[in-house]
Design a protein around this motif. Structure first.
Motif, PDB file in Angstrom:
ATOM      1  N   VAL A  13       0.837  -1.205   0.000  1.00  0.00           N
ATOM      2  CA  VAL A  13       0.000   0.000   0.000  1.00  0.00           C
ATOM      3  C   VAL A  13       0.870   1.253   0.000  1.00  0.00           C
ATOM      4  O   VAL A  13       0.638   2.189  -0.773  1.00  0.00           O
ATOM      5  CB  VAL A  13      -0.968  -0.016   1.210  1.00  0.00           C
ATOM      6  N   GLU A  14       1.890   1.290   0.842  1.00  0.00           N
ATOM      7  CA  GLU A  14       2.765   2.465   0.922  1.00  0.00           C
ATOM      8  C   GLU A  14       3.585   2.635  -0.355  1.00  0.00           C
ATOM      9  O   GLU A  14       3.798   3.762  -0.814  1.00  0.00           O
ATOM     10  CB  GLU A  14       3.677   2.359   2.143  1.00  0.00           C
ATOM     11  N   GLY A  15       4.039   1.529  -0.924  1.00  0.00           N
ATOM     12  CA  GLY A  15       4.778   1.613  -2.179  1.00  0.00           C
ATOM     13  C   GLY A  15       3.929   2.185  -3.292  1.00  0.00           C
ATOM     14  O   GLY A  15       4.394   3.009  -4.084  1.00  0.00           O
ATOM     15  N   CYS A  16       2.687   1.759  -3.360  1.00  0.00           N
ATOM     16  CA  CYS A  16       1.766   2.305  -4.361  1.00  0.00           C
ATOM     17  C   CYS A  16       1.524   3.792  -4.098  1.00  0.00           C
ATOM     18  O   CYS A  16       1.575   4.609  -5.027  1.00  0.00           O
ATOM     19  CB  CYS A  16       0.444   1.549  -4.341  1.00  0.00           C
ATOM     20  N   ALA A  17       1.283   4.148  -2.852  1.00  0.00           N
ATOM     21  CA  ALA A  17       1.004   5.538  -2.496  1.00  0.00           C
ATOM     22  C   ALA A  17       2.166   6.458  -2.876  1.00  0.00           C
ATOM     23  O   ALA A  17       1.953   7.595  -3.311  1.00  0.00           O
ATOM     24  CB  ALA A  17       0.695   5.655  -1.005  1.00  0.00           C
ATOM     25  N   GLN A  18       3.387   5.990  -2.721  1.00  0.00           N
ATOM     26  CA  GLN A  18       4.556   6.798  -3.086  1.00  0.00           C
ATOM     27  C   GLN A  18       4.571   7.147  -4.570  1.00  0.00           C
ATOM     28  O   GLN A  18       5.220   8.104  -4.971  1.00  0.00           O
ATOM     29  CB  GLN A  18       5.843   6.057  -2.725  1.00  0.00           C
ATOM     30  N   HIS A  19       3.861   6.350  -5.362  1.00  0.00           N
ATOM     31  CA  HIS A  19       3.809   6.589  -6.802  1.00  0.00           C
ATOM     32  C   HIS A  19       2.437   7.099  -7.248  1.00  0.00           C
ATOM     33  O   HIS A  19       2.126   7.083  -8.435  1.00  0.00           O
ATOM     34  CB  HIS A  19       4.172   5.308  -7.555  1.00  0.00           C
TER      35      HIS A  19
END
Length: 95
Positions: A13-19
């Protein structure tokens, strides 16, 4: 960390949010299900050299998801030779 654990889901989730990509808890859960199947079948058929859960989240799922904003929601998409279902399955889950 194990595939599908709260830490694994948070990494996704955090990896997606960073992008700038939103992923729902349901989508993350589907990816965790696929990741567990991948891990189980990998022991029998060597589908991927990446076996550590953190690296599976980053190098398989995030890498597969990142192009999603540029892929139209409607129409055909050709995915030739998906090893272990990447990027096709994560992209399908996102759509």
């Amino acid at each position: 960390m194990r595939i599908g654990s709260p830490e694994w889901i948070a990494l996704l989730v955090e990896g997606c949010a960073q992008h700038g990509i939103a992923i729902t808890p349901r989508q993350a859960a589907f990816m965790a299900d696929h990741g567990r199947f991948l891990s189980d079948w990998n022991r029998k058929f060597n589908l991927t050299a990446i076996t550590e859960p953190r690296q599976i989240a980053v190098k398989h799922y995030l890498d597969a998801i990142l192009p999603a904003p540029w892929i139209p929601c409607q129409g055909p998409l050709l995915d030739i030779g998906t090893g272990g279902g990447f990027p096709g399955i994560p992209l399908k889950i996102m759509r």
